[in-house]
Design a protein around this motif. Structure first.
Motif, PDB file in Angstrom:
ATOM      1  N   ALA A 132       0.862  -1.181   0.000  1.00 23.70           N
ATOM      2  CA  ALA A 132       0.000   0.000   0.000  1.00 23.70           C
ATOM      3  C   ALA A 132       0.897   1.228   0.000  1.00 23.70           C
ATOM      4  CB  ALA A 132      -0.917   0.005   1.213  1.00 23.70           C
ATOM      5  N   GLU A 133       0.845   1.998  -1.074  1.00 21.44           N
ATOM      6  CA  GLU A 133       1.676   3.206  -1.171  1.00 21.44           C
ATOM      7  C   GLU A 133       1.313   4.209  -0.082  1.00 21.44           C
ATOM      8  OE1 GLU A 133       3.877   4.219  -3.839  1.00 21.44           O
ATOM      9  OE2 GLU A 133       3.870   2.250  -4.750  1.00 21.44           O
ATOM     10  N   ASN A 134       0.025   4.289   0.245  1.00 18.71           N
ATOM     11  CA  ASN A 134      -0.446   5.255   1.226  1.00 18.71           C
ATOM     12  C   ASN A 134      -1.364   4.536   2.206  1.00 18.71           C
ATOM     13  OD1 ASN A 134      -1.578   7.358   2.664  1.00 18.71           O
ATOM     14  ND2 ASN A 134      -1.957   8.617   0.886  1.00 18.71           N
ATOM     15  N   GLY A 135      -1.022   4.539   3.482  1.00 22.94           N
ATOM     16  CA  GLY A 135      -1.824   3.855   4.490  1.00 22.94           C
ATOM     17  C   GLY A 135      -3.140   4.537   4.812  1.00 22.94           C
ATOM     18  N   ASN A 136      -3.383   5.740   4.260  1.00 26.97           N
ATOM     19  CA  ASN A 136      -4.641   6.441   4.531  1.00 26.97           C
ATOM     20  C   ASN A 136      -5.835   5.790   3.859  1.00 26.97           C
ATOM     21  OD1 ASN A 136      -4.072   8.604   6.303  1.00 26.97           O
ATOM     22  ND2 ASN A 136      -2.994   9.629   4.643  1.00 26.97           N
ATOM     23  N   THR A 137      -5.622   5.100   2.763  1.00 26.44           N
ATOM     24  CA  THR A 137      -6.746   4.515   2.032  1.00 26.44           C
ATOM     25  C   THR A 137      -6.315   3.213   1.369  1.00 26.44           C
ATOM     26  OG1 THR A 137      -8.319   4.858   0.237  1.00 26.44           O
ATOM     27  CG2 THR A 137      -6.289   6.134   0.138  1.00 26.44           C
ATOM     28  N   VAL A 138      -6.459   2.124   2.105  1.00 32.33           N
ATOM     29  CA  VAL A 138      -6.073   0.801   1.622  1.00 32.33           C
ATOM     30  C   VAL A 138      -7.353   0.029   1.287  1.00 32.33           C
ATOM     31  CG1 VAL A 138      -4.861  -1.331   2.188  1.00 32.33           C
ATOM     32  CG2 VAL A 138      -4.030   0.854   3.091  1.00 32.33           C
ATOM     33  N   PRO A 139      -7.534  -0.344   0.007  1.00 35.04           N
ATOM     34  CA  PRO A 139      -8.747  -1.073  -0.364  1.00 35.04           C
ATOM     35  C   PRO A 139      -8.669  -2.535   0.075  1.00 35.04           C
ATOM     36  CG  PRO A 139      -7.332  -0.814  -2.275  1.00 35.04           C
ATOM     37  CD  PRO A 139      -6.677  -0.070  -1.144  1.00 35.04           C
ATOM     38  N   ILE A 140      -9.743  -3.021   0.666  1.00 34.03           N
ATOM     39  CA  ILE A 140      -9.826  -4.431   1.046  1.00 34.03           C
ATOM     40  C   ILE A 140     -11.208  -4.952   0.660  1.00 34.03           C
ATOM     41  CG2 ILE A 140      -8.191  -4.304   2.960  1.00 34.03           C
ATOM     42  CD1 ILE A 140     -10.713  -4.373   4.798  1.00 34.03           C
ATOM     43  N   SER A 141     -11.280  -6.246   0.433  1.00 36.64           N
ATOM     44  CA  SER A 141     -12.577  -6.881   0.211  1.00 36.64           C
ATOM     45  C   SER A 141     -12.535  -8.273   0.820  1.00 36.64           C
ATOM     46  CB  SER A 141     -12.921  -6.948  -1.278  1.00 36.64           C
ATOM     47  OG  SER A 141     -11.977  -7.715  -1.970  1.00 36.64           O
ATOM     48  N   VAL A 142     -13.695  -8.766   1.154  1.00 38.78           N
ATOM     49  CA  VAL A 142     -13.806 -10.080   1.772  1.00 38.78           C
ATOM     50  C   VAL A 142     -15.012 -10.788   1.153  1.00 38.78           C
ATOM     51  CG1 VAL A 142     -15.211  -9.260   3.716  1.00 38.78           C
ATOM     52  CG2 VAL A 142     -13.840 -11.314   3.974  1.00 38.78           C
ATOM     53  N   SER A 143     -14.871 -12.097   0.969  1.00 38.17           N
ATOM     54  CA  SER A 143     -15.986 -12.909   0.480  1.00 38.17           C
ATOM     55  C   SER A 143     -15.968 -14.237   1.226  1.00 38.17           C
ATOM     56  CB  SER A 143     -15.886 -13.138  -1.026  1.00 38.17           C
ATOM     57  OG  SER A 143     -14.715 -13.857  -1.336  1.00 38.17           O
ATOM     58  N   VAL A 144     -17.158 -14.815   1.368  1.00 36.72           N
ATOM     59  CA  VAL A 144     -17.301 -16.075   2.087  1.00 36.72           C
ATOM     60  C   VAL A 144     -18.067 -17.032   1.194  1.00 36.72           C
ATOM     61  CG1 VAL A 144     -18.136 -17.203   4.177  1.00 36.72           C
ATOM     62  CG2 VAL A 144     -17.349 -14.830   4.276  1.00 36.72           C
ATOM     63  N   ASP A 145     -17.521 -18.246   1.033  1.00 36.36           N
ATOM     64  CA  ASP A 145     -18.166 -19.270   0.213  1.00 36.36           C
ATOM     65  C   ASP A 145     -19.388 -19.834   0.929  1.00 36.36           C
ATOM     66  OD1 ASP A 145     -16.128 -18.981  -1.626  1.00 36.36           O
ATOM     67  OD2 ASP A 145     -14.945 -20.632  -0.793  1.00 36.36           O
ATOM     68  N   GLY A 146     -20.365 -20.226   0.139  1.00 36.64           N
ATOM     69  CA  GLY A 146     -21.534 -20.892   0.686  1.00 36.64           C
ATOM     70  C   GLY A 146     -22.825 -20.152   0.393  1.00 36.64           C
ATOM     71  N   ASP A 147     -23.912 -20.890   0.496  1.00 34.90           N
ATOM     72  CA  ASP A 147     -25.249 -20.361   0.268  1.00 34.90           C
ATOM     73  C   ASP A 147     -25.735 -19.658   1.540  1.00 34.90           C
ATOM     74  OD1 ASP A 147     -27.763 -19.854  -0.706  1.00 34.90           O
ATOM     75  OD2 ASP A 147     -28.477 -21.918  -0.489  1.00 34.90           O
ATOM     76  N   LEU A 148     -26.283 -18.462   1.386  1.00 36.39           N
ATOM     77  CA  LEU A 148     -26.740 -17.703   2.557  1.00 36.39           C
ATOM     78  C   LEU A 148     -28.006 -18.283   3.187  1.00 36.39           C
ATOM     79  CD1 LEU A 148     -26.021 -14.051   1.405  1.00 36.39           C
ATOM     80  CD2 LEU A 148     -24.814 -15.364   3.126  1.00 36.39           C
ATOM     81  N   ASP A 149     -28.663 -19.228   2.512  1.00 34.56           N
ATOM     82  CA  ASP A 149     -29.838 -19.891   3.083  1.00 34.56           C
ATOM     83  C   ASP A 149     -29.480 -21.158   3.856  1.00 34.56           C
ATOM     84  OD1 ASP A 149     -31.830 -18.093   2.178  1.00 34.56           O
ATOM     85  OD2 ASP A 149     -31.722 -18.975   0.173  1.00 34.56           O
ATOM     86  N   ALA A 150     -28.241 -21.612   3.766  1.00 30.27           N
ATOM     87  CA  ALA A 150     -27.813 -22.858   4.405  1.00 30.27           C
ATOM     88  C   ALA A 150     -27.688 -22.685   5.921  1.00 30.27           C
ATOM     89  CB  ALA A 150     -26.473 -23.298   3.827  1.00 30.27           C
ATOM     90  N   PRO A 151     -27.820 -23.785   6.659  1.00 30.50           N
ATOM     91  CA  PRO A 151     -27.680 -23.716   8.119  1.00 30.50           C
ATOM     92  C   PRO A 151     -26.274 -23.313   8.569  1.00 30.50           C
ATOM     93  CG  PRO A 151     -28.538 -25.867   7.438  1.00 30.50           C
ATOM     94  CD  PRO A 151     -28.214 -25.119   6.206  1.00 30.50           C
ATOM     95  N   ASP A 152     -25.269 -23.521   7.723  1.00 35.72           N
ATOM     96  CA  ASP A 152     -23.899 -23.140   8.074  1.00 35.72           C
ATOM     97  C   ASP A 152     -23.453 -21.881   7.323  1.00 35.72           C
ATOM     98  OD1 ASP A 152     -23.693 -24.231   5.540  1.00 35.72           O
ATOM     99  OD2 ASP A 152     -21.833 -25.314   5.969  1.00 35.72           O
TER     100      ASP A 152
END
Length: 151
Positions: free
Chosen positions: A61-81
């Motif tokens: 990160a060239e500049n710590g003021n604005t570091v882009p991040i993203s997160v994703s989680v595998d799985g169906d959102l209707d599932a019990p887990d």
């Protein structure tokens, strides 16, 4: 009382030293132990496992003021887990907890992105808690050239 140029310079130098000392004394950094404790509190004592959660962050990160991040989680959102929430932690920031994302079946997908400040080169950690109580984690080291939290 008359002020001379010499007394004004002495006063200014003294004020600068006073302010500089006060700023450095007030800066506190989170320790890795603080982050570990925060992860344990979030996970309810369950040990985080690898898999299911993917954290995307830049390697440098060239500049710590604005570091882009993203997160994703595998799985169906209707599932019990299905994923319930994800917390992003930054080990070297003054407060390790950066953001919490909550997901429901109405969310559509378990993905989120944001920008964050990083004080220095450090680990960024995403911890996902599932409805069934299981916990998953992903970690990336981000090298920061110019700190964004007063560094």
């Amino acid at each position: 009382m008359q002020y001379t140029r010499r007394s004004a310079l002495a006063f200014g130098a003294g004020a600068a030293v006073f302010v500089g000392a006060g700023l450095n004394a007030g800066i506190a950094r989170a320790a890795a132990e603080d982050t570990t404790k925060a992860i344990e509190e979030f996970s309810g004592g369950n040990a985080p496992q690898a898999g299911r959660v993917t954290l995307t962050a830049p390697e440098i990160a060239e500049n710590g003021n604005t570091v882009p991040i993203s997160v994703s989680v595998d799985g169906d959102l209707d599932a019990p887990d299905a994923v319930e929430s994800v917390v992003i932690f930054a080990e070297g920031n003054p407060n390790p907890g950066v953001v919490t994302f909550f997901f429901t079946p109405l969310s559509g997908s378990a993905e989120a992105s944001t920008r964050m400040r990083l004080a220095k080169t450090q680990n960024v950690i995403a911890v996902a808690k599932m409805r069934d109580g299981s916990v998953f984690m992903d970690k990336k080291e981000v090298k920061v050239t110019i700190g964004g939290c007063g560094g």
